[in-house]
Write an enzyme that holds these catalytic residues in place. Sequence first.
Site, PDB file in Angstrom:
ATOM      1  N   TYR A 271       0.894  -1.161   0.000  1.00  0.00           N
ATOM      2  CA  TYR A 271       0.000   0.000   0.000  1.00  0.00           C
ATOM      3  C   TYR A 271       0.926   1.202   0.000  1.00  0.00           C
ATOM      4  CZ  TYR A 271      -4.356  -2.440   1.204  1.00  0.00           C
ATOM      5  OH  TYR A 271      -5.471  -3.211   1.191  1.00  0.00           O
TER       6      TYR A 271
ATOM      7  N   ASP B 206      -6.421  -0.736  -6.076  1.00  0.00           N
ATOM      8  CA  ASP B 206      -7.885  -0.683  -6.062  1.00  0.00           C
ATOM      9  C   ASP B 206      -8.434  -0.165  -4.737  1.00  0.00           C
ATOM     10  OD1 ASP B 206      -7.387  -2.787  -4.357  1.00  0.00           O
ATOM     11  OD2 ASP B 206      -8.275  -4.326  -5.642  1.00  0.00           O
TER      12      ASP B 206
ATOM     13  N   HIS C 154     -10.075  -7.122  -5.091  1.00  0.00           N
ATOM     14  CA  HIS C 154      -9.788  -7.138  -3.651  1.00  0.00           C
ATOM     15  C   HIS C 154     -10.726  -8.107  -2.921  1.00  0.00           C
ATOM     16  CE1 HIS C 154      -7.322  -4.247  -1.085  1.00  0.00           C
ATOM     17  NE2 HIS C 154      -7.866  -5.004  -0.161  1.00  0.00           N
TER      18      HIS C 154
HETATM   19  C1  LIG Z   1      -9.343 -10.526   5.089  1.00  0.00           C
HETATM   20  C2  LIG Z   1      -8.741  -9.984   3.843  1.00  0.00           C
HETATM   21  C3  LIG Z   1      -7.746  -9.036   3.934  1.00  0.00           C
HETATM   22  C4  LIG Z   1      -7.166  -8.536   2.785  1.00  0.00           C
HETATM   23  N1  LIG Z   1      -6.148  -7.638   2.894  1.00  0.00           N
HETATM   24  C5  LIG Z   1      -5.559  -7.157   1.782  1.00  0.00           C
HETATM   25  C6  LIG Z   1      -4.492  -6.240   1.886  1.00  0.00           C
HETATM   26  O1  LIG Z   1      -4.074  -5.864   2.974  1.00  0.00           O
HETATM   27  N2  LIG Z   1      -3.945  -5.774   0.730  1.00  0.00           N
HETATM   28  C7  LIG Z   1      -4.395  -6.171  -0.506  1.00  0.00           C
HETATM   29  O2  LIG Z   1      -3.873  -5.734  -1.530  1.00  0.00           O
HETATM   30  N3  LIG Z   1      -5.410  -7.059  -0.614  1.00  0.00           N
HETATM   31  C8  LIG Z   1      -5.990  -7.550   0.485  1.00  0.00           C
HETATM   32  N4  LIG Z   1      -7.014  -8.443   0.362  1.00  0.00           N
HETATM   33  C9  LIG Z   1      -7.429  -8.889  -0.980  1.00  0.00           C
HETATM   34  C10 LIG Z   1      -6.683 -10.162  -1.396  1.00  0.00           C
HETATM   35  O3  LIG Z   1      -5.333  -9.905  -1.682  1.00  0.00           O
HETATM   36  C11 LIG Z   1      -7.308 -10.796  -2.640  1.00  0.00           C
HETATM   37  O4  LIG Z   1      -7.471  -9.821  -3.632  1.00  0.00           O
HETATM   38  C12 LIG Z   1      -8.645 -11.471  -2.327  1.00  0.00           C
HETATM   39  O5  LIG Z   1      -8.649 -11.992  -1.036  1.00  0.00           O
HETATM   40  C13 LIG Z   1      -8.908 -12.596  -3.303  1.00  0.00           C
HETATM   41  O6  LIG Z   1     -10.161 -13.114  -3.091  1.00  0.00           O
HETATM   42  P1  LIG Z   1     -10.488 -14.454  -2.247  1.00  0.00           P
HETATM   43  O7  LIG Z   1     -10.349 -14.085  -0.805  1.00  0.00           O
HETATM   44  O8  LIG Z   1     -11.873 -14.754  -2.653  1.00  0.00           O
HETATM   45  O9  LIG Z   1      -9.496 -15.516  -2.667  1.00  0.00           O
HETATM   46  C14 LIG Z   1      -7.609  -8.956   1.505  1.00  0.00           C
HETATM   47  C15 LIG Z   1      -8.627  -9.912   1.427  1.00  0.00           C
HETATM   48  C16 LIG Z   1      -9.187 -10.420   2.577  1.00  0.00           C
HETATM   49  C17 LIG Z   1     -10.265 -11.452   2.450  1.00  0.00           C
END
Ligand SMILES: Cc1cc2nc3c(=O)[nH]c(=O)nc-3n(C[C@H](O)[C@H](O)[C@H](O)COP(=O)(O)O)c2cc1C
Length: 509
Positions: free
Chosen positions: A248, A276, A368
Amino acid sequence: MSPKQIDGKEVAKHNSMETGVWIVVHVYDMTEFLEEHPGGPDIILQYGGKDATEEYDPIHPPDAIKDNLDPSKHIGTLIPGSLAPPAPAAAPEPVQSTAVVTTGQVAAPQPYVKPDLSEILSLHDFEAVARHTMNRRGWNYYSSGADDEITMRENNTAYQRIWFRPRILRDVTKVDFSTEILGHKSSMPVYITATALGKLGHPEGEVVLTRAAHEHGIIQMIPTLASCGFDEMVDAAAPGQVQFLQLYVNADKSRTKKIIEHAGKRGVKALFITVDAPQLGRREKDMRTKFEGNASSHQTKGGDKVQRDAGAARAISSFIDPSLSWKDIPFLKECAGDMKIILKGVQSWEDAVLAAERGCDGVVLSNHGGRQLDTAPAGITILPEVVAALNQRGLLVPPGKPRFEIMVDGGVRRATDVLKAVALGATAVGVGRPFLYSMSTYGFEGVCHMLQILKDEFEMNMRLIGAPTLTDVVPSMVDISALKVPTVGNTMFGVNYETMYPAGVKAKL
Ligand SMILES: Cc1cc2nc3c(=O)[nH]c(=O)nc-3n(C[C@H](O)[C@H](O)[C@H](O)COP(=O)(O)O)c2cc1C
């Protein structure tokens, strides 16, 4: 000089603006930091004069205090046993299941019995167990999506609109699903995507995933907002284990530069810049956890308007720079040195083209996990047009340069999902929540079991579609005619793979 020993009775007196607000995470004076705290002052005030360690630990990396407070604010260490322990946190609500007996009457609710790990047969099963066993705060943070969660659901259901066109009579005695992601070996076309706050699900946090990634030969993307420290996760890796870093970008660019340069020194191979999330989406389930805990403290000063962006997510993310733009790419590339730069969260072919034109090494088509803009498209639904647009411009396999890599994440729960993405031109897919759920429910063994399930699925499904290796998984192995209606706002590309993957690229992208 050893730190001053502080009596808990002294700490307990410092619980308001008048007395100063000391909190125990080793006894810090937080008074001047109240207004700067990304999660707002209320939560610190709530812990004034108390031990906040249990609340603090899962949602802050270990260096958060050191990085943000002047050392003079560290008052000392607490004399053990001198501060009354905080009221025990509410135990997770036992989830009861209601059994219907044959007479048609409803039987008394039964307590939930957690299945043995050997009974877990799919990635979905981990989620079902997590729903019953995780504490409410962790479950709400992990499982929530933005607004009506339409995109979150679509992420998974989009895969169900793609049908295979299996081939037969090919020798599939041996199947090999190993691959390379950004030039680094992976036992399968899957990586652990970044998900924040691992300690909400497991006391050891993300290092559990680091170890499981090594055990199964896959790559972990370290999150900026991990509960474990960055160095802790790098130290937990085995020699030679490849790690990526999700970034980030901080409004204070000098901090970003420092983080990137440090990552480079520690051997991180690629930076995934999250693009995003200029503002965090509204994740209502996550927000409700806070409202239930302490509704009145979340009123704004006027007292009549509820703060809309509370919850664990907000507490950790207000530093993210909303002014980040294409103009910053050269700066990020320069800081990155030899590390590859990938934009994570691309949601249109136009931006994928821009990313390639600006010299990025790849993109992740991602929304995301459905946690940002609701009704944004699932990554898999735009993959065909992204491939076509890059290809038409000669950007997918630029002459004399490495291939521009396209990754997809969101809703992947089966090896068949991964194979569909690979068939349509993805190098690999990111998986998020299933790792969190398997870690939260069964720890390291759970994550390893989950990865073995995926491997078993790969082996079987590659045999069934007639593909001994991933290079045999080609666009003509999938029917995407039901994937997307080719009208609204997208008149440039058809949906038929024959037009999107013309003969030259069809053999293998
Ligand atoms: C609990 C949680 C926290 C997440 N935290 C971040 C983050 O800190 N930075 C980021 O780029 N994406 C974050 N994501 C998005 C994930 O990198 C990813 O895009 C997403 O989880 C993929 O979908 P899925 O959970 O259905 O596999 C997060 C997703 C979840 C579920």
